[in-house]
Design an enzyme around this catalytic site. Structure first.
Site, PDB file in Angstrom:
ATOM      1  N   CYS A  59      -3.716   7.884   3.624  1.00 28.20           N
ATOM      2  CA  CYS A  59      -2.836   8.297   2.630  1.00 28.20           C
ATOM      3  C   CYS A  59      -4.192   7.676   1.582  1.00 28.20           C
ATOM      4  CB  CYS A  59      -2.663   6.706   1.911  1.00 28.20           C
ATOM      5  SG  CYS A  59      -3.826   5.169   3.483  1.00 28.20           S
TER       6      CYS A  59
ATOM      7  N   GLU B 175       0.640  -1.436  -0.088  1.00 25.40           N
ATOM      8  CA  GLU B 175       0.040  -0.195  -0.018  1.00 25.40           C
ATOM      9  C   GLU B 175       0.949   1.312  -0.047  1.00 25.40           C
ATOM     10  OE1 GLU B 175      -3.271  -0.413  -0.532  1.00 25.40           O
ATOM     11  OE2 GLU B 175      -3.450  -2.345   0.727  1.00 25.40           O
TER      12      GLU B 175
HETATM   13  P1  NAP Z   1       8.685   4.946   4.752  1.00 32.86           P
HETATM   14  O1  NAP Z   1       9.471   5.388   5.353  1.00 32.86           O
HETATM   15  O2  NAP Z   1       8.205   3.855   3.527  1.00 32.86           O
HETATM   16  O3  NAP Z   1       8.236   3.834   6.017  1.00 32.86           O
HETATM   17  C1  NAP Z   1       7.344   2.946   6.217  1.00 32.86           C
HETATM   18  C2  NAP Z   1       7.773   2.050   7.208  1.00 32.86           C
HETATM   19  O4  NAP Z   1       9.076   1.381   6.609  1.00 32.86           O
HETATM   20  C3  NAP Z   1       7.974   2.417   8.445  1.00 32.86           C
HETATM   21  O5  NAP Z   1       8.062   1.333   9.458  1.00 32.86           O
HETATM   22  C4  NAP Z   1       9.953   2.322   8.577  1.00 32.86           C
HETATM   23  O6  NAP Z   1      10.782   2.606   9.474  1.00 32.86           O
HETATM   24  C5  NAP Z   1       9.516   1.400   7.266  1.00 32.86           C
HETATM   25  N1  NAP Z   1      11.175   0.782   6.494  1.00 32.86           N
HETATM   26  C6  NAP Z   1      12.048   2.774   6.529  1.00 32.86           C
HETATM   27  N2  NAP Z   1      13.033   1.812   4.947  1.00 32.86           N
HETATM   28  C7  NAP Z   1      13.170   0.569   4.965  1.00 32.86           C
HETATM   29  C8  NAP Z   1      13.857  -0.389   4.740  1.00 32.86           C
HETATM   30  N3  NAP Z   1      14.624   0.002   3.913  1.00 32.86           N
HETATM   31  N4  NAP Z   1      13.776  -1.919   4.313  1.00 32.86           N
HETATM   32  C9  NAP Z   1      12.339  -2.472   5.697  1.00 32.86           C
HETATM   33  N5  NAP Z   1      11.462  -1.079   5.975  1.00 32.86           N
HETATM   34  C10 NAP Z   1      12.150  -0.120   6.020  1.00 32.86           C
HETATM   35  O7  NAP Z   1       6.666   5.753   4.133  1.00 32.86           O
HETATM   36  P2  NAP Z   1       6.586   6.833   5.362  1.00 32.86           P
HETATM   37  O8  NAP Z   1       7.135   8.196   5.406  1.00 32.86           O
HETATM   38  O9  NAP Z   1       6.537   6.056   7.093  1.00 32.86           O
HETATM   39  O10 NAP Z   1       5.007   6.307   5.329  1.00 32.86           O
HETATM   40  C11 NAP Z   1       4.761   7.602   4.323  1.00 32.86           C
HETATM   41  C12 NAP Z   1       3.457   7.127   3.390  1.00 32.86           C
HETATM   42  O11 NAP Z   1       3.086   5.855   3.541  1.00 32.86           O
HETATM   43  C13 NAP Z   1       3.014   8.107   2.159  1.00 32.86           C
HETATM   44  O12 NAP Z   1       3.539   8.064   1.167  1.00 32.86           O
HETATM   45  C14 NAP Z   1       1.678   7.734   2.149  1.00 32.86           C
HETATM   46  O13 NAP Z   1       1.018   7.613   1.363  1.00 32.86           O
HETATM   47  C15 NAP Z   1       1.923   6.117   2.379  1.00 32.86           C
HETATM   48  N6  NAP Z   1       0.600   5.668   2.846  1.00 32.86           N
HETATM   49  C16 NAP Z   1       0.457   4.610   2.180  1.00 32.86           C
HETATM   50  C17 NAP Z   1      -1.405   4.075   2.931  1.00 32.86           C
HETATM   51  C18 NAP Z   1      -2.387   2.481   2.562  1.00 32.86           C
HETATM   52  O14 NAP Z   1      -2.803   2.771   3.235  1.00 32.86           O
HETATM   53  N7  NAP Z   1      -2.291   2.648   0.973  1.00 32.86           N
HETATM   54  C19 NAP Z   1      -1.729   4.468   4.635  1.00 32.86           C
HETATM   55  C20 NAP Z   1      -0.597   5.165   5.018  1.00 32.86           C
HETATM   56  C21 NAP Z   1       0.962   5.672   4.249  1.00 32.86           C
HETATM   57  P3  NAP Z   1      10.795   3.496   9.730  1.00 32.86           P
HETATM   58  O15 NAP Z   1       9.802   3.992  10.972  1.00 32.86           O
HETATM   59  O16 NAP Z   1      11.908   2.890  11.150  1.00 32.86           O
HETATM   60  O17 NAP Z   1      11.723   4.268   8.838  1.00 32.86           O
END
Ligand code: NAP
Length: 514
Positions: free
Chosen positions: A295, A258
């Site tokens: 999101c 997602e």
């Molecule tokens: P993110 O930086 O991609 O982080 C998401 C998760 O991935 C966090 O738990 C993060 O851990 C972890 N992570 C980071 N680097 C990783 C790696 N190399 N390997 C495995 N896991 C890793 O995203 P975000 O900035 O937190 O979230 C915002 C985004 O999520 C927005 O773009 C939004 O559109 C999207 N979103 C989508 C939905 C949906 O249902 N479609 C819902 C909510 C949000 P850490 O926090 O420890 O870095």
């Protein structure tokens, strides 16, 4: 003063990381709250324990029995709700209504799957479709069965829904008989950790069924084996890292993604005044609920050319009434973003969009209520507009994950569809009008590029569940840029946690598998 270090729950026991820990902050006051750390956890043992101990114990139960466990979890979580509200306000900067979206939304989803368990009954597998003849003779046929995968479900979650994001995934996984390891986003991990702690301490689930790892994601993907699954919510960049990991690329671990999404709202041509009001209300609501950190939130608004100015005025008037500030203060309707990092990201995204659009409403001119703008990670709602939606590519590409949306005019309905599709696949589009035939035609046009089409007409004004609200009965996920994933949607969500197999046998054997 050092803040408490949250423990991880793996291999059936609470374990603290050995590092200094990453601090979590109050985004309004700037205070450090707690720390998280996963240094030197024995990850191979954590995954083995969940896969073997948790998986075996869960699979020994029927769907009805697992549903009953989910019901008990609902009761425990409801009993501790006050603590969750306090954590959400402190760590996510949410007003009461936004806490409810996350906390109550998560508990409600768990409750829906609990009920589904009792409906699925005292069985250990599911069937998919009818018997299919393989030849002329009906004696030898094929039946598809779904059996719980003998692996773990790893959830890597986003920061914006520390409660709902956990339970909307854990409910179908646990009901399917698959143990869960959740890694919440660091910035807001506290609420997830606390909810898991309450469920674990209540002794409801078998050992290994539910684990939580807070802090770095390092090494998590390396643990995954062929029958495990991973469900990721977050940015497209991290999704790409996960998809290219050897666990997925070489070991065929199933992955659900997602990711981000530039969702739309569409006002149909000749919509009644009532329908126009409904659009205005919904856009203002979507921009401000959870400070736009959803999101599914509306990012692009499409209206007929002749209505651009009037709609701009009406949305701006509504936004002007939104009181923004410290979520603890009486009367504040919109609180904070979750972190300084998000504040900076939204400022940067807004600056990018502003360079190509006109500001139609700028809430930053109104002082924050009871919050220091130098400390608080609060961004007031901003409505942007462009009268050149074809030439302004950036508004279809850049998702600003905060209280920001862009209004655009279209010439005719085909033009509107073309513009909406420039989002490259979204989680949700909402359509506003009063004519059932026109609304259904628009819904079908938009269906293939959206996980969900939410149709709002005056007759359902008081009933509809909201553009951005994800209901467990309906599909969540979207094609293309939205990640291509599918979650929820009632019993369909269970298929991700099962393996589908065709059993080819005599009808006598297949009758045993009904
Ligand atoms: P993110 O930086 O991609 O982080 C998401 C998760 O991935 C966090 O738990 C993060 O851990 C972890 N992570 C980071 N680097 C990783 C790696 N190399 N390997 C495995 N896991 C890793 O995203 P975000 O900035 O937190 O979230 C915002 C985004 O999520 C927005 O773009 C939004 O559109 C999207 N979103 C989508 C939905 C949906 O249902 N479609 C819902 C909510 C949000 P850490 O926090 O420890 O870095």
């Amino acid at each position: 003063m050092t803040t408490p270090l949250l423990e991880n729950f793996v291999a059936g026991r609470w374990q603290a990381g050995t590092g200094a820990g990453t601090p979590l902050f109050d985004p309004v006051l700037g205070d450090e709250l707690v720390r998280v750390d996963a240094t030197v956890l024995d990850l191979p043992e954590a995954f083995r324990f969940a896969r073997e101990e948790g998986g075996r114990a869960l699979r020994a139960l029927t769907y009805a029995q697992r549903g009953a466990l989910l019901s008990q979890m609902v009761k425990v979580l409801q009993a501790n709700r006050e603590a969750y509200e306090a954590i959400s306000v402190a760590n996510s900067g949410t007003v009461k209504a936004d806490t409810a979206v996350d906390v109550d939304g998560g508990i409600y989803t768990l409750g829906v799957y609990a009920k589904m368990g009792s409906e699925l009954g005292e069985r250990h597998f599911l069937t998919d479709g009818d018997l299919a003849r393989l030849g002329k003779d009906p004696l030898f046929q094929s039946r598809h069965v779904l059996t719980p995968t003998r692996g773990v479900a790893l959830f890597i979650n986003a920061f914006n829904f520390p409660s709902w994001g956990l339970w909307e995934k854990a409910a179908p996984a646990l009901l399917s008989g698959v143990p869960v390891i959740v890694k919440p986003a660091t910035a807001t991990a506290w609420l997830t950790q606390r909810m898991v702690q309450d469920v674990v301490n209540a002794g409801i689930l078998p050992a290994g069924a539910l684990s939580v790892i807070c802090g770095s994601s390092n090494g998590l993907m390396d643990q995954l084996q062929p029958f495990d699954v991973v469900s990721f919510t977050g940015s497209a960049d991290t999704a790409a890292v996960i998809r290219s990991h050897p666990a997925v690329a070489q070991r065929s671990v199933r992955v659900n993604v997602e990711a981000d999404s530039v969702n739309s709202a569409l006002l149909l041509p000749d919509a009644s005044a009532e329908a126009v009001d409904l659009l205005v209300k919904e856009v203002a609501r979507e921009m401000t609920v959870k400070s736009g950190q959803k999101c599914t939130a509306i990012r692009r608004v499409f209206v007929p050319q002749g209505q651009y100015d009037a709609v701009a005025k009406a949305i701006s008037a509504r936004l002007a009434k939104t009181t923004v500030g410290n979520p603890r203060s009486e009367g504040v309707r919109m609180g904070s973003l979750v972190s300084r990092a998000q504040f900076n990201a939204i400022q940067a995204g807004l600056a990018q969009l502003k360079a190509h659009t006109t500001v139609l409403h700028d809430g930053t001119n109104t002082p924050l209520v009871d919050a220091d703008p130098a400390k608080a990670c609060i961004v007031a709602p901003t409505l942007l507009g462009t009268t050149d939606p074809d030439g302004t590519a950036i508004v279809h590409d850049v998702e600003v994950f905060g209280p920001v949306a862009t209004l655009m005019p279209y010439r005719d309905i085909e033009h509107a569809y073309t513009l909406i599709r420039r989002g490259q696949g979204s989680l949700v589009a909402s359509v506003y009008g009063h004519d059932a035939a026109a609304l259904s035609a628009a819904a079908l046009e938009l269906a293939d590029s959206h996980g969900r089409v939410h149709v709002i007409s005056p007759d359902v004004a008081a009933l509809h569940t909201g553009h951005g609200n994800v209901m467990p009965q309906s599909l969540h996920g979207g094609p293309g840029r939205a990640g291509g994933g599918e979650e929820l949607g009632g019993a369909r969500a269970l298929t991700f946690y099962h393996r589908r197999s065709a059993i080819q046998a005599s009808t006598a054997v297949l009758d045993q598998l009904a």
